[in-house]
Write a protein that holds these residues in place. Structure first.
Motif, mmCIF file in Angstrom:
data_model
loop_
_atom_site.group_PDB
_atom_site.id
_atom_site.type_symbol
_atom_site.label_atom_id
_atom_site.label_comp_id
_atom_site.label_asym_id
_atom_site.label_seq_id
_atom_site.Cartn_x
_atom_site.Cartn_y
_atom_site.Cartn_z
ATOM 1 N N PRO A 55 37.546 59.748 -64.232
ATOM 2 C CA PRO A 55 37.193 61.082 -64.725
ATOM 3 C C PRO A 55 38.454 61.910 -64.951
ATOM 4 O O PRO A 55 39.438 61.762 -64.235
ATOM 5 C CB PRO A 55 36.343 61.677 -63.601
ATOM 6 C CG PRO A 55 36.686 60.894 -62.382
ATOM 7 C CD PRO A 55 37.153 59.537 -62.840
ATOM 8 N N VAL A 71 25.225 65.351 -70.311
ATOM 9 C CA VAL A 71 26.065 64.424 -69.550
ATOM 10 C C VAL A 71 25.821 64.564 -68.048
ATOM 11 O O VAL A 71 25.471 65.626 -67.556
ATOM 12 C CB VAL A 71 27.573 64.608 -69.850
ATOM 13 C CG1 VAL A 71 27.886 64.273 -71.285
ATOM 14 C CG2 VAL A 71 28.054 65.982 -69.476
ATOM 15 N N ASP A 72 26.027 63.457 -67.352
ATOM 16 C CA ASP A 72 25.875 63.429 -65.898
ATOM 17 C C ASP A 72 27.046 64.131 -65.225
ATOM 18 O O ASP A 72 28.130 64.259 -65.792
ATOM 19 C CB ASP A 72 25.827 61.976 -65.408
ATOM 20 C CG ASP A 72 24.515 61.305 -65.763
ATOM 21 O OD1 ASP A 72 23.978 61.574 -66.838
ATOM 22 O OD2 ASP A 72 24.034 60.496 -64.957
ATOM 23 N N PHE A 78 35.720 61.281 -69.482
ATOM 24 C CA PHE A 78 36.337 60.204 -68.730
ATOM 25 C C PHE A 78 37.429 59.600 -69.591
ATOM 26 O O PHE A 78 37.298 59.546 -70.812
ATOM 27 C CB PHE A 78 35.304 59.139 -68.367
ATOM 28 C CG PHE A 78 34.469 59.510 -67.171
ATOM 29 C CD1 PHE A 78 34.571 58.799 -65.996
ATOM 30 C CD2 PHE A 78 33.594 60.578 -67.223
ATOM 31 C CE1 PHE A 78 33.827 59.141 -64.885
ATOM 32 C CE2 PHE A 78 32.830 60.938 -66.129
ATOM 33 C CZ PHE A 78 32.953 60.219 -64.954
ATOM 34 N N ALA A 90 30.433 57.554 -76.367
ATOM 35 C CA ALA A 90 29.462 57.940 -75.347
ATOM 36 C C ALA A 90 28.575 56.759 -74.994
ATOM 37 O O ALA A 90 28.181 55.972 -75.866
ATOM 38 C CB ALA A 90 28.600 59.099 -75.843
ATOM 39 N N SER A 128 20.626 59.509 -68.626
ATOM 40 C CA SER A 128 22.016 59.622 -68.190
ATOM 41 C C SER A 128 22.937 59.468 -69.384
ATOM 42 O O SER A 128 22.596 58.790 -70.356
ATOM 43 C CB SER A 128 22.358 58.523 -67.182
ATOM 44 O OG SER A 128 21.567 58.610 -66.032
ATOM 45 N N ARG A 130 27.505 59.568 -70.315
ATOM 46 C CA ARG A 130 28.911 59.895 -70.052
ATOM 47 C C ARG A 130 29.683 59.787 -71.354
ATOM 48 O O ARG A 130 29.347 58.969 -72.224
ATOM 49 C CB ARG A 130 29.524 58.947 -69.026
ATOM 50 C CG ARG A 130 29.004 59.157 -67.610
ATOM 51 C CD ARG A 130 30.096 59.625 -66.671
ATOM 52 N NE ARG A 130 29.587 60.223 -65.452
ATOM 53 C CZ ARG A 130 29.419 59.594 -64.303
ATOM 54 N NH1 ARG A 130 29.715 58.317 -64.200
ATOM 55 N NH2 ARG A 130 28.976 60.245 -63.251
ATOM 56 N N PHE A 163 27.043 55.475 -64.630
ATOM 57 C CA PHE A 163 26.589 56.848 -64.401
ATOM 58 C C PHE A 163 26.562 57.265 -62.937
ATOM 59 O O PHE A 163 26.048 58.319 -62.611
ATOM 60 C CB PHE A 163 25.174 57.018 -64.974
ATOM 61 C CG PHE A 163 25.018 56.409 -66.341
ATOM 62 C CD1 PHE A 163 25.595 57.020 -67.446
ATOM 63 C CD2 PHE A 163 24.345 55.218 -66.513
ATOM 64 C CE1 PHE A 163 25.478 56.453 -68.704
ATOM 65 C CE2 PHE A 163 24.222 54.651 -67.772
ATOM 66 C CZ PHE A 163 24.788 55.261 -68.868
ATOM 67 N N PRO A 167 32.220 57.993 -59.321
ATOM 68 C CA PRO A 167 32.941 57.073 -60.202
ATOM 69 C C PRO A 167 34.261 56.576 -59.627
ATOM 70 O O PRO A 167 34.669 55.444 -59.898
ATOM 71 C CB PRO A 167 33.160 57.875 -61.487
ATOM 72 C CG PRO A 167 32.955 59.299 -61.115
ATOM 73 C CD PRO A 167 32.021 59.293 -59.948
#
Length: 195
Positions: A55, A71-72, A78, A90, A128, A130, A163, A167
């Motif tokens: 991240p 986004v989660d 990220f 994505a 979910s 990212r 997700f 992370p």
């Protein structure tokens, strides 16, 4: 590790296919990939993937505001890899049956989301998501050579990998769930000389 080195481990070798994970060996010290988990997205002419466990401090609201509510957590971009860092990819997980506009399946209910599609249409179908700035890429044969050298392990992906709420712990979590000696690497020290 009691004399056992990561390169000495005998593990079943999976082929690098879209939807699988690359897990960096503890001996991979390239700062772009040390202790990373890469989700493979495309393996046709070369290999393309995104790093799942890096991240950044850049909030999605700062660069892709229409997607911010979708986004989660932690709600940031990220670092997907060292290539094309001015572009975004994505990855999302479907909550509904059927594939919405702007969706390309990867594995189970996880796939690529087209960020040019209307966020309100695609977002309603996702549980979910990212967003990754940049990607990791290998030319034809390059990744296979790195796997042969022991730099990477190819393992199955679980739907929650892309997700998860932690992370930064993903490398340990993915290794820990592997069968046999590969799970031992989850506890491999950052600096084995200090063990």
């Amino acid at each position: 590790m009691g004399g056992v080195e990561p390169a000495d481990l005998m593990v079943d070798r999976l082929d690098p296919l879209a939807g699988r994970l690359l897990v960096a060996s503890p001996t991979l010290v390239d700062p772009n990939f040390a202790r990373t988990v890469v989700l493979l997205l495309d393996v046709d002419d070369g290999v393309l993937g995104v790093v799942l466990n890096r991240p950044t401090d850049v909030a999605v609201t700062e660069v892709l505001e229409p997607w911010a509510a979708i986004v989660d957590e932690p709600g940031v971009l990220f670092q997907g890899g060292p290539v094309g860092t001015d572009s975004a990819l994505a990855v999302g997980r479907l909550v509904t049956d059927g594939e919405p506009l702007g969706w390309r399946p990867l594995y189970v209910d996880t796939g690529l989301v087209d960020l040019d599609a209307p966020s309100e249409v695609v977002g309603a179908a996702l549980s979910s998501m990212r967003i990754f700035a940049g990607y990791a890429g290998w030319s034809s044969g390059q990744l296979e050579a790195e796997i042969d050298e022991g730099a990477w392990y190819v393992v199955p992906a679980a739907p929650e990998d892309a997700f998860g709420p932690e992370p930064c712990r993903l490398w340990h979590q993915v290794l820990r769930r592997q069968p046999g000696p590969l799970a031992w690497l989850a506890n491999y020290p950052d600096d084995p000389t200090q063990n």
